[in-house]
Write a protein that holds these residues in place. Structure first.
Motif, PDB file in Angstrom:
ATOM      1  N   GLN A  32      36.749 -14.090   4.484  1.00  0.00           N
ATOM      2  CA  GLN A  32      36.798 -12.631   4.499  1.00  0.00           C
ATOM      3  C   GLN A  32      38.074 -12.128   3.838  1.00  0.00           C
ATOM      4  O   GLN A  32      39.166 -12.656   4.075  1.00  0.00           O
ATOM      5  N   ASN A  33      37.930 -11.070   3.034  1.00  0.00           N
ATOM      6  CA  ASN A  33      39.067 -10.430   2.391  1.00  0.00           C
ATOM      7  C   ASN A  33      39.852  -9.570   3.380  1.00  0.00           C
ATOM      8  O   ASN A  33      39.341  -9.152   4.424  1.00  0.00           O
ATOM      9  N   CYS A  52      30.805   0.735   9.668  1.00  0.00           N
ATOM     10  CA  CYS A  52      31.255  -0.030   8.511  1.00  0.00           C
ATOM     11  C   CYS A  52      32.751   0.162   8.282  1.00  0.00           C
ATOM     12  O   CYS A  52      33.355   1.101   8.796  1.00  0.00           O
ATOM     13  N   HIS A  53      33.313  -0.726   7.461  1.00  0.00           N
ATOM     14  CA  HIS A  53      34.712  -0.566   7.071  1.00  0.00           C
ATOM     15  C   HIS A  53      34.768   0.460   5.953  1.00  0.00           C
ATOM     16  O   HIS A  53      34.413   0.188   4.807  1.00  0.00           O
ATOM     17  N   PRO A  98      41.038  -6.576   5.221  1.00  0.00           N
ATOM     18  CA  PRO A  98      40.339  -5.303   5.456  1.00  0.00           C
ATOM     19  C   PRO A  98      41.142  -4.073   5.064  1.00  0.00           C
ATOM     20  O   PRO A  98      40.568  -3.087   4.578  1.00  0.00           O
ATOM     21  N   PRO A 128      34.889   1.030  -0.171  1.00  0.00           N
ATOM     22  CA  PRO A 128      35.113   1.497   1.198  1.00  0.00           C
ATOM     23  C   PRO A 128      35.359   2.995   1.348  1.00  0.00           C
ATOM     24  O   PRO A 128      35.793   3.433   2.408  1.00  0.00           O
ATOM     25  N   TYR A 171      44.940  -5.038   0.639  1.00  0.00           N
ATOM     26  CA  TYR A 171      43.980  -5.690  -0.268  1.00  0.00           C
ATOM     27  C   TYR A 171      44.407  -5.477  -1.722  1.00  0.00           C
ATOM     28  O   TYR A 171      44.418  -6.410  -2.531  1.00  0.00           O
ATOM     29  N   HIS A 179      32.281  -4.308  -2.243  1.00  0.00           N
ATOM     30  CA  HIS A 179      32.433  -3.287  -1.208  1.00  0.00           C
ATOM     31  C   HIS A 179      33.262  -2.123  -1.735  1.00  0.00           C
ATOM     32  O   HIS A 179      34.390  -2.313  -2.202  1.00  0.00           O
ATOM     33  N   THR A 210      42.925  -1.505   3.042  1.00  0.00           N
ATOM     34  CA  THR A 210      42.766  -1.247   1.616  1.00  0.00           C
ATOM     35  C   THR A 210      44.066  -1.413   0.835  1.00  0.00           C
ATOM     36  O   THR A 210      44.089  -2.040  -0.229  1.00  0.00           O
ATOM     37  N   ILE A 223      32.948 -10.148   2.957  1.00  0.00           N
ATOM     38  CA  ILE A 223      32.792 -11.508   3.458  1.00  0.00           C
ATOM     39  C   ILE A 223      31.961 -12.316   2.474  1.00  0.00           C
ATOM     40  O   ILE A 223      30.935 -11.843   1.976  1.00  0.00           O
ATOM     41  N   ALA A 265      37.829  -4.875  -0.289  1.00  0.00           N
ATOM     42  CA  ALA A 265      38.452  -4.903   1.029  1.00  0.00           C
ATOM     43  C   ALA A 265      37.416  -5.189   2.110  1.00  0.00           C
ATOM     44  O   ALA A 265      36.342  -4.585   2.125  1.00  0.00           O
ATOM     45  N   SER A 266      37.721  -6.136   2.976  1.00  0.00           N
ATOM     46  CA  SER A 266      36.921  -6.550   4.144  1.00  0.00           C
ATOM     47  C   SER A 266      35.676  -7.349   3.795  1.00  0.00           C
ATOM     48  O   SER A 266      34.984  -7.824   4.693  1.00  0.00           O
TER      49      SER A 266
END
Length: 449
Positions: A333-334, A65-66, A336, A54, A341, A52, A338, A324, A321-322
């Motif tokens: 899930q990580n 979305c994140h 979210p 972001p 993370y 991901h 940033t 799954i 980040a975020s």
């Protein structure tokens, strides 16, 4: 179709890209469980990777979305360093005999990443994971980010599927969602990708957008068809301003109502099918020769956090980040946020903060919901064979649903629960009937069509 039926079966429900869905994840599942699940991946298994990104250089107001906007590249550089660290840490946990059959870069805007950094990211993956020779590498593409150097870098990392976000080509709609993107930009980006060997092109289109009318949507679909995509994802705009504050920039009075949304969806689907695309599940369309269409015809269609897929890997590892991940044992899930993370990735590599450990009943219901979403029904004999000790409960629920189904959305014939043509557009609502967690009130969802 009667307006009353549309209103009845479009109440907010999950999209069922997992079961249980993310609102039911718990902080009781973290890095300790994650390490155990990674370590349990066996020699010779196949797995998928999702990374991901972001960041975007503009914020599209429709997006759920994140993601976060940045006009500077420094945050992206810092984020990629953390992602490299997480890749290394997870690669050390996974047996060298496991093979990666799919890598997906999503966002945000992965195409915001500079060419050298794209190549370095793929190199980091290749250093710590074993990739199958025919690994599919797919990237979410924003034509506004793309230039010749980025196209060359995407070719260098082996991108085989490009997914272009279009949403709508109408200028009024684009202004309302802060997504200005011309037809010519999109056409040129698709041609540049194909010229560099991309085998499959997907286009994302939205209905239910602000100021969108049947006429503007029809023009968008005609324009999309002229681009010749191999797949089209036709999504309903999810208006969730309580979760994504920037969606408050979209006045609710500019949105079409539920009945109008349904009519838009039905008309767009009709146009796609008339041009030779096969309907896949509730919101995808593919050329008959596309691997997604083949998987659907052969009963191999699956659903994960990216939507419908023909990927057969049982394990999906989410990075960033975020992100799954999906394992035999459950979901994880990580973090979210940033910044947090990055702190976790730099400290130890892993950044899991919540998840869910599946019970036998969860696996049963996940299977049934997946079959409803992918094949529009399930055989009682099949479910009994897979879950001999506990299948009776969902079979009885299927019989009860059919008994109460005055609108004719379903049938049961020869021990097979099946949605009718009338019921297929409402597959999410039917799937919700088998969701044992939905009634506890966690989470708010978008409308079902």
């Amino acid at each position: 179709m009667e307006d009353a039926l549309v209103l009845k079966y479009t109440a907010p429900v999950p999209r069922y890209t997992s079961y249980p869905t993310a609102p039911h994840f718990s902080e009781a599942i973290g890095n300790a469980e994650y390490e155990g699940w990674l370590g349990a991946i066996g020699e010779g298994e196949t797995l998928s990777l999702y990374a991901h990104i972001p960041y975007c250089d503009r914020l599209c107001w429709f997006c759920a979305c994140h993601t976060k906007q940045t006009l500077r590249y420094d945050p992206v550089t810092a984020y990629l360093a953390g992602l490299h660290r997480e890749i290394e840490a997870i690669g050390q946990q996974v047996t060298g005999g496991a093979r990666v059959t799919a890598l997906h870069l999503g966002g945000g805007s992965p195409t915001l990443v500079r060419p050298d950094d794209l190549i370095a990211l793929k190199s980091q993956f290749s250093q710590h994971f074993t990739f199958a020779e025919d690994c599919e590498i797919s990237v979410e593409m924003d034509p506004n980010d793309l230039d010749e150097a980025r196209h060359d870098a995407l070719a260098a990392i082996g991108m085989s599927r490009a997914s272009f976000g279009i949403q709508d080509f109408d200028p009024v709609v684009q202004k309302a969602i802060n997504r200005i993107q011309t037809y010519e930009q999109t056409r040129d980006a698709i041609e540049a990708s194909r010229a560099r060997g991309v085998r499959s092109v997907n286009c994302d289109v939205l209905y239910g957008l602000p100021h969108q009318t049947m006429a503007t949507l029809e023009r968008t679909i005609e324009a999309v068809l002229s681009l010749g995509p191999d797949r089209v994802a036709l999504f309903g705009y999810a208006h969730v301003p309580w979760m994504k504050k920037h969606q408050q920039m979209i006045p609710e009075e500019s949105l079409p109502g539920v009945v109008a949304r349904y009519a838009q969806m039905a008309r767009a689907a009709e146009m796609l099918v008339a041009c030779g695309y096969e309907a896949i599940g509730i919101d995808h369309f593919a050329r008959p020769s596309d691997t997604l269409a083949v998987a659907s015809r052969e009963g191999r269609l699956r659903r994960n956090f990216q939507g419908y897929t023909d990927d057969t890997a049982e394990t999906l590892i989410g990075l960033g980040a975020s992100a799954i991940g999906q394992f035999r044992e459950g979901h994880v899930q990580n973090m979210p946020a940033t910044g947090e993370y990055l702190r976790r990735a730099e400290q130890g590599g892993l950044a899991a903060v919540r998840g869910y450990a599946l019970t036998p009943e969860d696996r049963l219901r996940a299977r049934v919901i997946s079959l409803v979403m992918c094949e529009f029904g399930f055989s009682f004999e099949r479910i009994e064979a897979e879950f001999p000790l506990i299948a009776a409960s969902v079979i009885e629920e299927a019989r009860l649903f059919r008994a109460r189904d005055a609108e004719g959305l379903s049938t049961i014939e020869s021990g097979v629960f099946k949605l009718t043509a009338r019921g297929r557009p409402f597959a999410r609502s039917v799937a919700a009937a088998f969701d044992a967690h939905l009634s506890n009130g966690r989470g708010r969802h978008s409308v079902a069509v």
